[in-house]
Design an enzyme around this catalytic site. Structure first.
Site, PDB file in Angstrom:
ATOM      1  N   LYS A  76       0.850  -1.198   0.000  1.00 32.63           N
ATOM      2  CA  LYS A  76       0.000   0.000   0.000  1.00 32.63           C
ATOM      3  C   LYS A  76       0.888   1.252   0.000  1.00 32.63           C
ATOM      4  CE  LYS A  76      -4.472   1.154   1.868  1.00 32.63           C
ATOM      5  NZ  LYS A  76      -5.080   1.474   0.592  1.00 32.63           N
TER       6      LYS A  76
HETATM    7  N1  PMP Z   1      -7.661  -2.177  -3.553  1.00 29.78           N
HETATM    8  C1  PMP Z   1      -7.007  -1.025  -3.413  1.00 29.78           C
HETATM    9  C2  PMP Z   1      -6.091  -0.591  -4.486  1.00 29.78           C
HETATM   10  C3  PMP Z   1      -7.210  -0.234  -2.271  1.00 29.78           C
HETATM   11  O1  PMP Z   1      -6.578   0.918  -2.126  1.00 29.78           O
HETATM   12  C4  PMP Z   1      -8.115  -0.667  -1.279  1.00 29.78           C
HETATM   13  C5  PMP Z   1      -8.360   0.200  -0.073  1.00 29.78           C
HETATM   14  N2  PMP Z   1      -7.446  -0.045   0.949  1.00 29.78           N
HETATM   15  C6  PMP Z   1      -8.750  -1.888  -1.458  1.00 29.78           C
HETATM   16  C7  PMP Z   1      -8.508  -2.624  -2.604  1.00 29.78           C
HETATM   17  C8  PMP Z   1      -9.623  -2.447  -0.377  1.00 29.78           C
HETATM   18  O2  PMP Z   1      -8.794  -2.860   0.668  1.00 29.78           O
HETATM   19  P1  PMP Z   1      -9.300  -2.888   2.182  1.00 29.78           P
HETATM   20  O3  PMP Z   1     -10.505  -3.756   2.199  1.00 29.78           O
HETATM   21  O4  PMP Z   1      -8.177  -3.511   2.935  1.00 29.78           O
HETATM   22  O5  PMP Z   1      -9.583  -1.487   2.545  1.00 29.78           O
END
Ligand code: PMP
Length: 298
Positions: A147
């Site tokens: 991330k």
């Molecule tokens: N894909 C991306 C590229 C994201 O930025 C997010 C948001 N964090 C998600 C999927 C969903 O992830 P999460 O459920 O962990 O928030």
């Protein structure tokens, strides 16, 4: 901000930092759900978010790693200090605060913010999506599993194009031409009663909401498949939805202007939304390990 609680306007970084110049930063977005009856806020799956944050810092070879326990403690301290009594979205950013070139890896700073914020407002009526001509960055270029802030320019281009073309958002294909995910959320579709989602080697973020949804679908006795999804299969979907911390569970009612199913929000997605919100808000006592209470003595 770097261990201290400071007023919003004093939370600044210098223009010469690697974070500002090159996007050398990693982050987590998480939610604290307010439960009025319990007079309590529950951080949703804090352990999973903090584990991913540690992984992102390690992968990006930051000189110092803020560990899960410390960041959790500081997040709770910030939420308590603000006395929030509403659902909040909190952003945790670990960033290279040092000056230098693209490989500079320290010193490392920590910034945590929180603000009352709902979802994108599409939970009820659903959203429309465009299959983007922008390809998802492949894992051997800039891994989406990490991330890292800089990764988000890829989804930004897709999102901007979708909006310019009159859609709410985008669905991106990966370098193999298979469905990956949306700019900031994962994709699911239901086909003949089976819930399908791209597997974790599809150039997606290993989403915590995706893992949660897989668990809730399993609990509901719905078969799930984590597999490649072809673009043409989108037209065969009976229901589809995005999921993520910010998007929660948002139905998709049309893709490339073709209605998903009959173009109405489907019954399975509705049931899933209800179950999801009852769990995250602590209205259901199931999965207590997913909720970290913010206020003590409750
Ligand atoms: N894909 C991306 C590229 C994201 O930025 C997010 C948001 N964090 C998600 C999927 C969903 O992830 P999460 O459920 O962990 O928030």
């Amino acid at each position: 901000m770097n261990d201290e609680i400071v007023p919003w306007e004093d939370a600044r970084v210098h223009v010469s930092t690697a974070a500002f110049k090159f996007g050398t930063a990693v982050f987590e977005g998480l939610r604290g759900y307010w439960n009025e009856q319990h007079q309590q806020m529950y951080l949703f799956r804090m352990d999973a978010h903090m584990k991913r944050l540690e992984f992102s810092q390690k992968f990006m070879r930051f000189e110092k790693i803020y560990d899960a326990g410390y960041v959790t403690e500081k997040t709770i301290e910030l939420l308590r200090a603000n006395e929030f009594k509403a659902t909040v979205h909190s952003m945790t950013t670990v960033f290279v605060d040092g000056f230098g070139g693209p490989t500079v890896s320290g010193p490392v700073g920590l910034a945590i913010t929180a603000a009352a914020r709902g979802g994108p407002g599409l939970l009820d009526k659903g959203c429309t999506a465009q299959v983007s001509s922008w390809q998802r960055v492949p894992d051997n270029a800039m891994p989406m599993r990490v991330k890292c802030n800089a990764n988000y320019q890829n989804g930004r281009l897709a999102g901007l194009q979708a909006q310019a073309d009159g859609y709410n958002t985008a669905i991106m294909l990966n370098a193999r031409g298979k469905i990956s995910e949306g700019p900031g959320m994962c994709f699911f579709m239901l086909r003949d009663g089976i819930a399908c989602t791209p597997h974790i080697s599809s150039d997606i973020l290993e989403s915590i909401t995706r893992a949660t949804v897989l668990e809730l679908l399993h609990e509901a006795g719905i078969e799930t498949q984590e597999r490649d999804i072809d673009r043409s299969e989108l037209a065969a979907a009976d229901e589809a939805f995005f999921c993520g911390t910010a998007w929660e569970i948002t139905p998709i009612v049309a893709i490339d202007r073709l209605p998903v199913g009959d173009g109405e929000v489907g019954a399975t997605v509705r049931r899933l939304q209800e179950r999801f919100f009852s769990v995250v808000r602590g209205e259901s006592s199931d999965y207590p390990e997913w909720r970290t209470p913010v206020y003590s003595g409750k």
